[in-house]
Design an enzyme around this catalytic site. Sequence first.
Site, PDB file in Angstrom:
ATOM      1  N   SER A   1       0.819  -1.220   0.000  1.00  0.00           N
ATOM      2  CA  SER A   1       0.000   0.000   0.000  1.00  0.00           C
ATOM      3  C   SER A   1       0.848   1.264   0.000  1.00  0.00           C
ATOM      4  CB  SER A   1      -0.947  -0.039   1.191  1.00  0.00           C
ATOM      5  OG  SER A   1      -1.871   1.013   1.158  1.00  0.00           O
TER       6      SER A   1
ATOM      7  N   ALA B   1      -9.777   8.730   8.035  1.00  0.00           N
ATOM      8  CA  ALA B   1      -9.288  10.020   7.566  1.00  0.00           C
ATOM      9  C   ALA B   1      -8.302   9.868   6.409  1.00  0.00           C
ATOM     10  CB  ALA B   1      -8.627  10.780   8.716  1.00  0.00           C
TER      11      ALA B   1
ATOM     12  N   ARG C   1       2.324   6.278  16.490  1.00  0.00           N
ATOM     13  CA  ARG C   1       1.762   7.477  15.880  1.00  0.00           C
ATOM     14  C   ARG C   1       1.187   8.398  16.957  1.00  0.00           C
ATOM     15  NH1 ARG C   1       1.574   7.121  10.431  1.00  0.00           N
ATOM     16  NH2 ARG C   1       1.850   5.052   9.528  1.00  0.00           N
TER      17      ARG C   1
END
Length: 500
Positions: A64, A370, A463
């Site tokens: 990805s 998001a 993150r």
Amino acid sequence: MDLDAITKHSASHAKPDGLILQYGTAGFRTKADRLDHVMFRMGLLAVLRSKQTKSTIGVMVTASHNPEDDNGVKLVDPLGEMLAPSWEEHATHLANAEEQDLARALVAISEEAAVNLHQDAFVVIGRDTRPSSEKLSESVIDGVTVLGGQFHDYGLLTTPQLHYMVCCRNTGGQYGEATIDGYYHKLSTAFVELSKQASCSGDDHRTLKVDCANGIGALKLKEMKHYLPQGLSVQLFNDGTKKLNHFCGADFVKSHQKPPEGIEMKANERCCSFDGDADRIIYYYCDVDGHFHLIDGDKIATLISSFLKELLLEIGESLTVGVVQTAYANGSSTRYLEEVMKVPVYCTKTGVKHLHHKAQEFDLGVYFEANGHGTVLFSKAAEAKIRQLAKELEDKKGKAAKMLENVIDLFNQVADRQVISTTDAERQVVKPPGLQEAINDLVKKYKLSRAFVRPSGTEDVVRVYAEADSQENADSLAYEVSLAVFQQAGGVGERPQPGF
């Protein structure tokens, strides 16, 4: 099951000593040169899953949005959904088994999952454009064939295309034709029909600039352009001639809040970005003053669900509409949906598989992360109403632009730190002790603020997400939370700095 043959073939796909991997939200991902044994074993596992479900199973070779040197693999279940959680555990166990334990691991999975080893098996395979993908696909095929499974190698595909192929094959063609042409025909026909109802006044010829992240999306969109109406001009950028995901793609645009390299944007031009395997999309534009505006997954979900809710109210239908988000969704979008549109919003853990499962509970389930992963799910009851809804679109011109004004732009920041443990849909830190309390104290300093930290599901990082009423405050909060993580979770390298 010929265990001797499996052991012999496995020797040519030997597992590196001590390597431990976890099947996560996006399957397995790591450096491509560490994945040969994983691919072979996922071929084996796909056959077992196919036998157990009596269905076609998909295997997608991709990483990805990760850098070009990485790669990965994920399995696709019978209706095009993510692999069942219990089989994620089987995948992790099988991938990490030492060579001498591989045969026992296969037998254990077969027995625990009650697999009928005499059942036929069929696996379909797709891959992205990474230099390593073709060879790794061959390793998958080796695993499929040694266990007696049949397969069809589609070659280069986007991830959504492979999901489509699996669903088509397992629904007797009711969902569509399991070919590339079938995919393009289904999507382009739906787009043309929708466009007839939702054409923009005074804008008969529309242009869309597409950042393809130098990935598989460029190749497939070039093919699909021939199926699209002449009134739509699609211009491709980052079309595969440069390095994959390098300063481009949906993840770059979302994280940096600016256009990708390679696109020159004029005022109010429509632009969007895919990620490396084209299963994310985000939109953006620049206004006449040169300000960048991002329409990310949160806004897409808000627009779609608000639009559907209004249509249902006008035609008097009582179909249920639900929006599914993660803790990392834009807080203003959540407030707008709940307080203004009165649409129920539910929170799940990060990852499409969690969002998808929850969205299936509604007649119209909407979910978008998001970062651009997402879709709209229609129940059988809702499908019969789709054409009726489409007839109402003509009266809704311009409403999408107006709705955008109701969603405040809040910002996120990302920092790479040591792994931490979370709970409550990843909104609360469990380990290390005291870190959550420190985050709570920092959040209190800013208006309309939230902050979370979590281990990434696709990269070996932690993150940090920060949200506030302005870019300056969001940056400041992100820095302070990152510093708290560095100090309390054993940070490595340089200390976080303001404006990182």
